[in-house]
Design an enzyme around this catalytic site. Structure first.
Site, PDB file in Angstrom:
ATOM      1  N   GLY A 149       7.883  -1.358   4.898  1.00  0.00           N
ATOM      2  CA  GLY A 149       7.172  -2.382   4.145  1.00  0.00           C
ATOM      3  C   GLY A 149       5.771  -1.869   3.859  1.00  0.00           C
ATOM      4  CB  CYS A 150       3.724  -1.719   0.781  1.00  0.00           C
ATOM      5  SG  CYS A 150       3.803  -3.454   0.256  1.00  0.00           S
TER       6      CYS A 150
END
Length: 348
Positions: A149-150
């Site tokens: 996930g960024c």
């Protein structure tokens, strides 16, 4: 050797960024692109910036269309990739850019996502310091990889060196992130419309509800936290199409010097091609990493507050998603890790 590649979810932002980077990769050849509602359309009609891939047409996202390739990148909403990837051959390298295979703990999945739990794959943040060396060691030869996930990878990269070196406390972590709306995907959502975000900064998932929290805690556990980290995590959408600027702070372990703090981060990232610690007194901007697979970290010690302050900038679609996926695939296949990726941003 040229590896044949398929991209599932090619009509979205993450899928489009994968294709942009893959188009310049000397060892990957994109042969199949898939979509759901856009199936049947020419790729160029949906992703008009991808001129070199104009010969491709989107087909349905099915195991049959994805099978037969050396590498499959999956960029689908959570809950969708797990259903699909169970049907792909074991020898195919599958890199999931969605959330379905990131979390080791099924209870975390149930609490923050819900629905079927599909199990954890090798986590795709090569630079992450762990108790057993860098995460890249686990990626060598992997055939199932979960891209991060960024927001989660940004905060983990920002804080893990301090946890690993024992110079910051894993309790009472605080992270506030300015994020671009492209991280939420391409589907129409009222809070992400231009009329809602232009000229405004809009917090969301406040009060410990963001789905990337257990992923951050998991990464910091791998880095060496003896108890699960506690983190107050607040993302704020700001009017830039892409990018994350994360301010993450932690309590300084009593008696730790500012020099020891800097040494922890310097030691962690000194030889990394894509994660750079800036000189003392320098802090990054999101503009500095636009289009690059680079994370830039600024570091300071707030002596009065007894806290370490990190400022980290990434492009959420590159280092936060597609770039991390391709970097991890390079490692898994025994290719040069930096192949097809750049550390140089686009400016102005």
């Amino acid at each position: 050797m040229v590896f044949s590649v398929a991209v599932a979810g090619a009509s979205g932002y993450a899928g489009g960024e994968l294709l942009r980077l893959l188009a310049g990769h000397p060892e990957f050849e994109v042969r199949t692109v898939t979509a759901h509602s856009n199936a049947g359309q020419r790729l160029i009609n949906v992703q008009p910036s991808l001129r070199s891939l104009a010969h491709l047409t989107l087909v349905d996202t099915t195991p049959e269309n994805l099978s037969g390739h050396d590498v499959v990148f999956v960029a689908l909403p959570h809950g969708k990739s797990g259903e699909l990837t169970t049907h792909l051959p074991a020898e195919t390298l599958v890199v999931d850019c969605g959330a379905d295979h990131r979390l080791e703990n099924s209870d975390d999945w149930a609490a923050f996502y819900g629905g079927d739990y599909f199990g954890a794959w090798t986590y795709g943040v090569p630079e992450l310091p762990t108790q057993h060396g860098k995460q890249r060691k686990r990626l060598v030869g992997a055939r199932r990889i979960a891209a991060p996930g960024c927001n989660a990878s940004t905060v983990a990269l920002a804080l893990a060196p301090g946890i690993h070196a024992g110079v910051i406390d894993a309790q009472d972590l605080v992270a506030v992130l300015a994020v671009g709306p492209s991280g939420a995907g391409k589907s129409l959502k009222l809070p992400n419309l231009a009329a809602e975000i232009l000229g405004s900064a809009n917090p969301y998932a406040v009060g410990g509800t963001h789905r990337h929290i257990p992923e951050i805690v998991q990464s910091l556990r791998w880095a060496g936290s003896t108890t699960d980290a506690t983190i107050s995590f607040t993302p704020v959408i700001v009017p830039m199409s892409r990018g994350i600027l994360a301010t993450a702070t932690a309590r300084l372990v009593p008696g730790t010097s500012a020099a020891a703090v800097r040494e922890a981060w310097e030691s962690a990232y000194a030889d990394e091609p894509f994660v750079h610690l800036l000189p003392e007194g320098h802090f990054p901007r999101t503009a500095d990493v636009l289009g690059a697979n680079t994370a830039l970290i600024g570091l300071a010690v707030d002596e009065a507050a007894g806290r370490v302050v990190t400022i980290t900038a990434i492009d959420n679609l590159v280092k936060g998603t597609a770039g991390a996926a391709i970097q991890s695939a390079n490692i898994a296949l025994g290719l040069t890790e930096t192949l097809g990726l750049t550390m140089n941003g686009v400016a102005p």
